[in-house]
Scaffold this motif. Structure first.
Motif, PDB file in Angstrom:
ATOM      1  N   SER A   1       1.915 -14.469  -2.253  1.00  0.00           N
ATOM      2  CA  SER A   1       3.055 -13.912  -1.547  1.00  0.00           C
ATOM      3  C   SER A   1       3.284 -12.494  -2.097  1.00  0.00           C
ATOM      4  O   SER A   1       3.019 -12.206  -3.197  1.00  0.00           O
ATOM      5  CB  SER A   1       4.161 -14.503  -1.571  1.00  0.00           C
ATOM      6  OG  SER A   1       4.585 -14.786  -2.831  1.00  0.00           O
ATOM      7  N   THR A   2       3.999 -11.561  -1.442  1.00  0.00           N
ATOM      8  CA  THR A   2       4.522 -10.370  -2.166  1.00  0.00           C
ATOM      9  C   THR A   2       5.797 -10.803  -2.915  1.00  0.00           C
ATOM     10  O   THR A   2       6.497 -11.812  -2.646  1.00  0.00           O
ATOM     11  CB  THR A   2       5.099  -9.188  -0.746  1.00  0.00           C
ATOM     12  OG1 THR A   2       5.857 -10.075  -0.168  1.00  0.00           O
ATOM     13  CG2 THR A   2       3.547  -9.050  -0.074  1.00  0.00           C
TER      14      THR A   2
ATOM     15  N   ASP B   1       0.901  -1.090  -0.057  1.00  0.00           N
ATOM     16  CA  ASP B   1      -0.177   0.001  -0.085  1.00  0.00           C
ATOM     17  C   ASP B   1       0.898   1.330   0.070  1.00  0.00           C
ATOM     18  O   ASP B   1       1.779   1.324   0.796  1.00  0.00           O
ATOM     19  CB  ASP B   1      -0.900   0.042   1.351  1.00  0.00           C
ATOM     20  CG  ASP B   1      -1.818   1.139   1.291  1.00  0.00           C
ATOM     21  OD1 ASP B   1      -1.510   2.214   1.271  1.00  0.00           O
ATOM     22  OD2 ASP B   1      -3.082   1.031   1.049  1.00  0.00           O
ATOM     23  N   ALA B   2       0.800   2.117  -0.994  1.00  0.00           N
ATOM     24  CA  ALA B   2       1.599   3.305  -1.013  1.00  0.00           C
ATOM     25  C   ALA B   2       1.506   4.332   0.121  1.00  0.00           C
ATOM     26  O   ALA B   2       2.240   5.068   0.470  1.00  0.00           O
ATOM     27  CB  ALA B   2       1.349   3.845  -2.543  1.00  0.00           C
ATOM     28  N   THR B   3       0.177   4.418   0.558  1.00  0.00           N
ATOM     29  CA  THR B   3      -0.037   5.125   1.659  1.00  0.00           C
ATOM     30  C   THR B   3       0.684   4.748   3.099  1.00  0.00           C
ATOM     31  O   THR B   3       1.430   5.495   3.738  1.00  0.00           O
ATOM     32  CB  THR B   3      -1.481   5.403   1.976  1.00  0.00           C
ATOM     33  OG1 THR B   3      -2.014   5.930   0.711  1.00  0.00           O
ATOM     34  CG2 THR B   3      -2.058   6.428   3.009  1.00  0.00           C
ATOM     35  N   THR B   4       0.527   3.485   3.524  1.00  0.00           N
ATOM     36  CA  THR B   4       0.745   3.023   4.658  1.00  0.00           C
ATOM     37  C   THR B   4       2.165   2.379   4.736  1.00  0.00           C
ATOM     38  O   THR B   4       2.895   2.180   5.848  1.00  0.00           O
ATOM     39  CB  THR B   4      -0.027   1.834   5.418  1.00  0.00           C
ATOM     40  OG1 THR B   4      -0.099   0.665   4.265  1.00  0.00           O
ATOM     41  CG2 THR B   4      -1.455   2.499   5.436  1.00  0.00           C
TER      42      THR B   4
ATOM     43  N   GLY C   1     -10.715  -5.859   0.685  1.00  0.00           N
ATOM     44  CA  GLY C   1      -9.130  -6.143   0.864  1.00  0.00           C
ATOM     45  C   GLY C   1      -8.668  -5.793   2.322  1.00  0.00           C
ATOM     46  O   GLY C   1      -9.613  -5.422   3.123  1.00  0.00           O
ATOM     47  N   PHE C   2      -7.617  -6.003   2.532  1.00  0.00           N
ATOM     48  CA  PHE C   2      -6.874  -6.007   3.986  1.00  0.00           C
ATOM     49  C   PHE C   2      -5.648  -5.519   3.892  1.00  0.00           C
ATOM     50  O   PHE C   2      -4.876  -5.908   3.152  1.00  0.00           O
ATOM     51  CB  PHE C   2      -7.112  -7.109   4.690  1.00  0.00           C
ATOM     52  CG  PHE C   2      -6.366  -7.247   5.949  1.00  0.00           C
ATOM     53  CD1 PHE C   2      -7.013  -6.843   6.721  1.00  0.00           C
ATOM     54  CD2 PHE C   2      -5.213  -8.113   6.021  1.00  0.00           C
ATOM     55  CE1 PHE C   2      -6.265  -6.821   8.414  1.00  0.00           C
ATOM     56  CE2 PHE C   2      -4.436  -8.029   7.413  1.00  0.00           C
ATOM     57  CZ  PHE C   2      -5.074  -7.471   8.414  1.00  0.00           C
ATOM     58  N   THR C   3      -5.077  -4.495   4.914  1.00  0.00           N
ATOM     59  CA  THR C   3      -3.749  -4.026   5.043  1.00  0.00           C
ATOM     60  C   THR C   3      -3.023  -4.616   6.272  1.00  0.00           C
ATOM     61  O   THR C   3      -3.861  -4.678   7.433  1.00  0.00           O
ATOM     62  CB  THR C   3      -3.555  -2.576   5.098  1.00  0.00           C
ATOM     63  OG1 THR C   3      -4.214  -1.981   3.906  1.00  0.00           O
ATOM     64  CG2 THR C   3      -2.303  -1.922   5.368  1.00  0.00           C
TER      65      THR C   3
ATOM     66  N   ASP D   1       6.219  -5.902   7.075  1.00  0.00           N
ATOM     67  CA  ASP D   1       7.426  -5.269   6.970  1.00  0.00           C
ATOM     68  C   ASP D   1       8.126  -5.623   5.468  1.00  0.00           C
ATOM     69  O   ASP D   1       9.043  -6.131   5.393  1.00  0.00           O
ATOM     70  CB  ASP D   1       8.770  -5.459   7.924  1.00  0.00           C
ATOM     71  CG  ASP D   1       9.672  -4.453   7.915  1.00  0.00           C
ATOM     72  OD1 ASP D   1       9.856  -3.561   6.862  1.00  0.00           O
ATOM     73  OD2 ASP D   1      10.717  -4.781   8.642  1.00  0.00           O
ATOM     74  N   PRO D   2       7.383  -5.096   4.570  1.00  0.00           N
ATOM     75  CA  PRO D   2       7.994  -5.251   3.034  1.00  0.00           C
ATOM     76  C   PRO D   2       9.153  -4.998   2.653  1.00  0.00           C
ATOM     77  O   PRO D   2       9.804  -5.433   1.845  1.00  0.00           O
ATOM     78  CB  PRO D   2       6.744  -4.608   2.158  1.00  0.00           C
ATOM     79  CG  PRO D   2       6.088  -3.535   2.867  1.00  0.00           C
ATOM     80  CD  PRO D   2       6.319  -4.019   4.585  1.00  0.00           C
ATOM     81  N   ASN D   3       9.810  -4.097   3.467  1.00  0.00           N
ATOM     82  CA  ASN D   3      11.243  -3.363   3.242  1.00  0.00           C
ATOM     83  C   ASN D   3      12.238  -4.774   3.877  1.00  0.00           C
ATOM     84  O   ASN D   3      13.486  -4.651   3.162  1.00  0.00           O
ATOM     85  CB  ASN D   3      11.460  -2.079   3.782  1.00  0.00           C
ATOM     86  CG  ASN D   3      10.883  -1.128   3.343  1.00  0.00           C
ATOM     87  OD1 ASN D   3      10.603  -0.986   2.207  1.00  0.00           O
ATOM     88  ND2 ASN D   3      10.585  -0.278   4.147  1.00  0.00           N
ATOM     89  N   SER D   4      11.730  -5.670   4.385  1.00  0.00           N
ATOM     90  CA  SER D   4      12.648  -6.443   5.039  1.00  0.00           C
ATOM     91  C   SER D   4      12.650  -7.961   4.759  1.00  0.00           C
ATOM     92  O   SER D   4      13.708  -8.714   4.401  1.00  0.00           O
ATOM     93  CB  SER D   4      12.741  -6.557   6.402  1.00  0.00           C
ATOM     94  OG  SER D   4      11.738  -7.220   7.107  1.00  0.00           O
TER      95      SER D   4
END
Length: 181
Positions: free
Chosen positions: A113-114, A31-34, A79-81, A86-89
């Motif tokens: 998965s991401t 999510d670009a916002t969160t 959808g769900f956030t 922690d998508p950066n790690s």
């Protein structure tokens, strides 16, 4: 209904409505916002809403196939956030299930998965290695890698098969700052 040696038994077969309905995630992204992982499954049909009232979200935690319920949302949500992501790690793996009002869950979705992208310096000082994880749950036919020397001016660098999960880019000099998408 039968009677044998003074004992009575009764047998009735029935079918559980909705037992074979398998949910499907449409997209797992950031999510670009969160800055957190966002799972999307789209609008659920009225037919399915007449059977189930909730969507349960499961996340793989600690061990392979150890899916733990992290949330439950109304069946009307699209959808769900994931606030714990922690998508950066690292890459994260998810499944969803439809559930009845009393919490009884149906069949789980496939694993989705991401994609996690890592960049590091290549063998030469002016090279950059892009290495990413392949997503689970969808078949990727191809990737488009774009590069720019500012985030607002990106151009297509190359197109790769969906089987490829690494690419090395060679910059103009070892002091050039580049952006990738």
């Amino acid at each position: 209904y039968t009677t044998t040696c003074g004992e009575s038994s009764y047998r009735k077969e029935f079918d559980v409505i909705g037992k074979d309905i398998k949910p499907r995630l449409d997209l797992v992204t950031v999510d670009a916002t969160t800055g957190k992982n966002y799972l999307s499954w789209g609008k659920i049909s009225e037919n399915i809403q007449s059977i189930f009232s909730k969507i349960q979200i499961y996340k793989e935690i600690g061990l392979v196939d150890n899916f733990v319920k992290i949330a439950e949302v109304d069946i009307t949500e699209t959808g769900f956030t994931d606030p714990t992501s922690d998508p950066n790690s690292h890459q994260s793996f998810y499944r969803i299930a439809y559930a009845t009002a009393n919490g009884a869950a149906g069949i789980m979705s496939d694993v989705y998965s991401t994609v996690h992208l890592m960049l590091n310096q290549g063998y030469n000082a002016n090279s950059v290695n892009l290495i990413w994880t392949a997503p689970d749950g969808i078949k990727v036919s191809g990737y488009i890698i774009s590069r720019g020397y500012s985030p607002n001016e990106m151009t297509e660098l190359t197109r790769l098969s969906g089987r490829v999960t690494a690419y090395t880019d060679y910059l103009q000099s070892d002091t050039t700052k580049a952006y990738y998408a």
